[in-house]
Motif scaffolding. Structure first.
Motif, mmCIF file in Angstrom:
data_model
loop_
_atom_site.group_PDB
_atom_site.id
_atom_site.type_symbol
_atom_site.label_atom_id
_atom_site.label_comp_id
_atom_site.label_asym_id
_atom_site.label_seq_id
_atom_site.Cartn_x
_atom_site.Cartn_y
_atom_site.Cartn_z
ATOM 1 N N TYR A 14 6.265 8.301 0.463
ATOM 2 C CA TYR A 14 5.284 7.292 0.030
ATOM 3 C C TYR A 14 4.449 8.311 -0.948
ATOM 4 O O TYR A 14 3.896 9.452 -0.583
ATOM 5 C CB TYR A 14 4.449 6.870 0.941
ATOM 6 C CG TYR A 14 3.383 5.940 0.408
ATOM 7 C CD1 TYR A 14 3.504 4.517 0.158
ATOM 8 C CD2 TYR A 14 2.020 6.434 0.518
ATOM 9 C CE1 TYR A 14 2.549 3.822 -0.221
ATOM 10 C CE2 TYR A 14 1.172 5.496 0.020
ATOM 11 C CZ TYR A 14 1.375 4.369 -0.558
ATOM 12 O OH TYR A 14 0.332 3.810 -0.751
ATOM 13 N N PRO A 16 1.241 8.183 -4.483
ATOM 14 C CA PRO A 16 0.024 7.270 -4.891
ATOM 15 C C PRO A 16 0.604 6.526 -6.177
ATOM 16 O O PRO A 16 1.417 6.747 -6.905
ATOM 17 C CB PRO A 16 -0.912 8.270 -5.326
ATOM 18 C CG PRO A 16 -0.262 9.591 -5.583
ATOM 19 C CD PRO A 16 0.972 9.592 -4.722
ATOM 20 N N ASN A 17 -0.382 5.525 -6.387
ATOM 21 C CA ASN A 17 -0.388 4.692 -7.474
ATOM 22 C C ASN A 17 -0.788 5.328 -8.796
ATOM 23 O O ASN A 17 -0.213 4.861 -9.998
ATOM 24 C CB ASN A 17 -1.130 3.543 -7.504
ATOM 25 C CG ASN A 17 -0.604 2.459 -6.152
ATOM 26 O OD1 ASN A 17 0.459 2.553 -5.892
ATOM 27 N ND2 ASN A 17 -1.515 2.021 -5.293
ATOM 28 N N SER A 63 6.122 7.040 -8.547
ATOM 29 C CA SER A 63 5.089 5.861 -8.317
ATOM 30 C C SER A 63 3.661 5.934 -9.087
ATOM 31 O O SER A 63 3.310 4.816 -9.185
ATOM 32 C CB SER A 63 4.662 5.851 -6.632
ATOM 33 O OG SER A 63 3.896 6.902 -6.391
ATOM 34 N N ASP A 225 -8.894 2.741 0.600
ATOM 35 C CA ASP A 225 -7.812 2.847 -0.081
ATOM 36 C C ASP A 225 -7.832 3.999 -1.040
ATOM 37 O O ASP A 225 -6.644 4.053 -1.593
ATOM 38 C CB ASP A 225 -7.639 1.223 -0.987
ATOM 39 C CG ASP A 225 -7.204 0.286 0.194
ATOM 40 O OD1 ASP A 225 -6.858 0.554 1.221
ATOM 41 O OD2 ASP A 225 -7.175 -0.809 -0.249
ATOM 42 N N TYR A 228 -4.646 8.299 -0.346
ATOM 43 C CA TYR A 228 -3.234 7.994 -0.503
ATOM 44 C C TYR A 228 -2.934 7.249 -1.437
ATOM 45 O O TYR A 228 -1.850 7.498 -1.747
ATOM 46 C CB TYR A 228 -2.632 7.412 1.132
ATOM 47 C CG TYR A 228 -2.990 8.284 2.346
ATOM 48 C CD1 TYR A 228 -2.151 9.548 2.548
ATOM 49 C CD2 TYR A 228 -3.862 8.093 3.105
ATOM 50 C CE1 TYR A 228 -2.271 10.410 3.298
ATOM 51 C CE2 TYR A 228 -4.226 8.830 4.228
ATOM 52 C CZ TYR A 228 -3.182 10.011 4.383
ATOM 53 O OH TYR A 228 -3.718 10.862 5.569
ATOM 54 N N GLN A 229 -3.411 6.419 -1.968
ATOM 55 C CA GLN A 229 -2.927 5.749 -3.082
ATOM 56 C C GLN A 229 -3.598 6.321 -4.480
ATOM 57 O O GLN A 229 -3.310 5.629 -5.547
ATOM 58 C CB GLN A 229 -3.718 4.316 -2.819
ATOM 59 C CG GLN A 229 -3.206 3.598 -1.749
ATOM 60 C CD GLN A 229 -3.524 2.077 -1.642
ATOM 61 O OE1 GLN A 229 -3.688 1.435 -2.531
ATOM 62 N NE2 GLN A 229 -3.462 1.371 -0.473
ATOM 63 N N TYR A 282 -8.286 5.894 6.272
ATOM 64 C CA TYR A 282 -7.279 4.973 5.427
ATOM 65 C C TYR A 282 -7.171 3.680 6.109
ATOM 66 O O TYR A 282 -7.346 2.544 5.339
ATOM 67 C CB TYR A 282 -5.864 5.969 5.314
ATOM 68 C CG TYR A 282 -5.019 4.998 4.418
ATOM 69 C CD1 TYR A 282 -5.153 4.390 3.223
ATOM 70 C CD2 TYR A 282 -3.791 4.614 4.822
ATOM 71 C CE1 TYR A 282 -4.446 3.960 2.356
ATOM 72 C CE2 TYR A 282 -2.661 3.974 3.986
ATOM 73 C CZ TYR A 282 -3.276 3.730 2.776
ATOM 74 O OH TYR A 282 -2.342 2.826 2.096
ATOM 75 N N SER A 347 1.836 -1.226 1.573
ATOM 76 C CA SER A 347 1.467 -0.717 0.431
ATOM 77 C C SER A 347 2.892 -0.553 -0.465
ATOM 78 O O SER A 347 2.699 -0.987 -1.665
ATOM 79 C CB SER A 347 0.871 0.582 0.389
ATOM 80 O OG SER A 347 0.395 1.114 -0.969
ATOM 81 N N SER A 348 3.747 -0.243 0.313
ATOM 82 C CA SER A 348 5.187 0.145 -0.348
ATOM 83 C C SER A 348 5.691 -1.240 -0.601
ATOM 84 O O SER A 348 6.326 -1.594 -1.987
ATOM 85 C CB SER A 348 6.054 0.798 0.552
ATOM 86 O OG SER A 348 5.388 2.005 0.955
ATOM 87 N N LYS A 351 3.979 -2.643 -3.643
ATOM 88 C CA LYS A 351 4.178 -1.789 -4.799
ATOM 89 C C LYS A 351 5.704 -2.410 -5.426
ATOM 90 O O LYS A 351 5.937 -2.631 -6.715
ATOM 91 C CB LYS A 351 4.486 -0.478 -4.744
ATOM 92 C CG LYS A 351 3.524 0.533 -4.690
ATOM 93 C CD LYS A 351 3.604 2.057 -4.415
ATOM 94 C CE LYS A 351 2.471 2.697 -4.359
ATOM 95 N NZ LYS A 351 2.834 4.252 -4.202
#
Length: 355
Positions: A14, A16-17, A63, A225, A228-229, A282, A347-348, A351
């Motif tokens: 995983y 981040p965006n 990602s 959020d 990690y994102q 988180y 979240s995955s 995405k």
């Protein structure tokens, strides 16, 4: 503290965006209570070599599809900003820029600045204004910057400082003659947006007042959020866990210098995945964490905060809160980690839908 073996691959893979890169802490304004304490004499700034290294490492995380460029004031070194966006664009990354708009003396000047950046992947401009900013930058420049972006076909978002005693408010943006002139044109006004943002103090003075009765946003009560994102790098070339207002006040959210190998951006990001406090932030956010700490120890002082980042700083910098968490976290660790994995899974999944 271990993630269940069946979920290790999911968490390991995983990423981040987006990424946030603070080019400099130097700013032509010196607003009171600037969260990063920026100003004309703040010397910290990234070099071209730093920026290339960060972009190279960011692009390895498939990602991540855009970068937020900010400061300080990112437009102070325009050539460096051009270089940064061009290099990011070559690596397949789009860009958003945060600025105070000082450079927008008129629309011709503003568009001459923005067009080369748009050609290099700029898709959104965020402009900050309000009482403090306007002591240094006239609101007309901020709005000229935003409206010029709209006329060039990209999203412009104006953020307005907000306290209970603010004199300039979001409504004043839409009442301003520059915006009313935009309304008379055929340009896509849906590209122009404005909203208030809380202007907070991390010091002990009480210059600003706030509406403490306003309930916190549900997503902050249910988790932060930002963790990690997003992965962030500050002008000291230091990776940061989040882009929050208090991040420079919380050593635990400062991950280390971005170099190569062991201290690569990927490794620094991954090290967070086994950090219980970050997992807890988180999934529950700082407001809920502080409430739990007070359940464990009712003698913890009740303090009202207007922004969740203040709560986060209080949790990490208050020895009493830290002590009670360390003494009791084993009671909740299994539940927190299960929900951490569940949120990563969700979240995955989202995405995958967006992609």
């Amino acid at each position: 503290m271990k993630i269940a073996s069946s979920d290790i691959a999911l968490v390991r893979d995983y990423y981040p965006n987006s990424a946030g890169i603070l080019l400099t802490f130097k700013c032509n304004a010196m607003c009171e209570e600037c969260c990063f304490e920026c100003g004309p004499k703040n010397p910290f700034a990234l070099t071209k070599e730093n920026i290339k290294n960060v972009i190279d490492q960011t692009s390895e995380m498939e990602s991540v599809n855009f970068i937020v460029w900010t400061g300080g004031e990112a437009f102070l070194n325009y050539n460096l900003l051009l270089f940064s966006l061009e290099y990011a664009h070559k690596m397949g990354l789009r860009s958003r820029i945060v600025s105070n708009g000082f450079w927008a003396r008129n629309k011709d000047v503003a568009k001459a600045k923005l067009k080369p950046l748009i050609d290099r992947g700029l898709i959104e401009l965020n402009v900050s204004t309000g009482d403090n900013h306007q002591e240094y930058i006239p609101v007309e420049r901020a709005l000229t910057a935003a409206i010029s972006a709209v006329e060039l076909g990209i999203l412009a978002f104006v953020t307005v400082e907000s306290t209970s005693n603010s004199t300039f408010k979001v409504d004043d943006v839409y009442k301003h003659e520059l915006y009313t002139e935009l309304e008379k044109t055929d340009y896509d006004r849906s590209l122009f947006r404005a909203a208030s943002t809380v202007w907070v103090s991390f010091h002990k003075d009480k210059k600003y007042s706030y509406d403490y009765d306003t309930p916190p946003m549900p997503e902050i009560e249910n988790g932060c959020d930002s963790l990690y994102q997003m992965i962030n790098v500050d002008p000291k070339n230091q990776a940061l866990s989040c882009c929050g207002l208090a991040v420079e006040h919380i050593s635990e959210l400062q991950l280390g210098k971005v170099t190569t190998e062991q201290n690569s951006l990927r490794n620094l990001y991954n090290q967070q995945k086994e950090d219980f406090m970050k997992q807890w932030l988180y999934v529950d956010g700082p407001i809920t964490i502080l409430q739990k700490a007070k359940q464990w120890d009712p003698t913890i002082e009740s303090v009202k905060f207007v922004h969740f980042c203040q709560t986060c700083a209080y949790i990490f910098n208050n020895p009493k809160v830290q002590k009670v968490i360390k003494e009791n976290y084993t009671e909740i660790i299994e539940d927190v980690q299960k929900r951490f994995v569940s949120k990563i899974k969700l979240s995955s999944y989202l995405k995958g839908i967006r992609d």
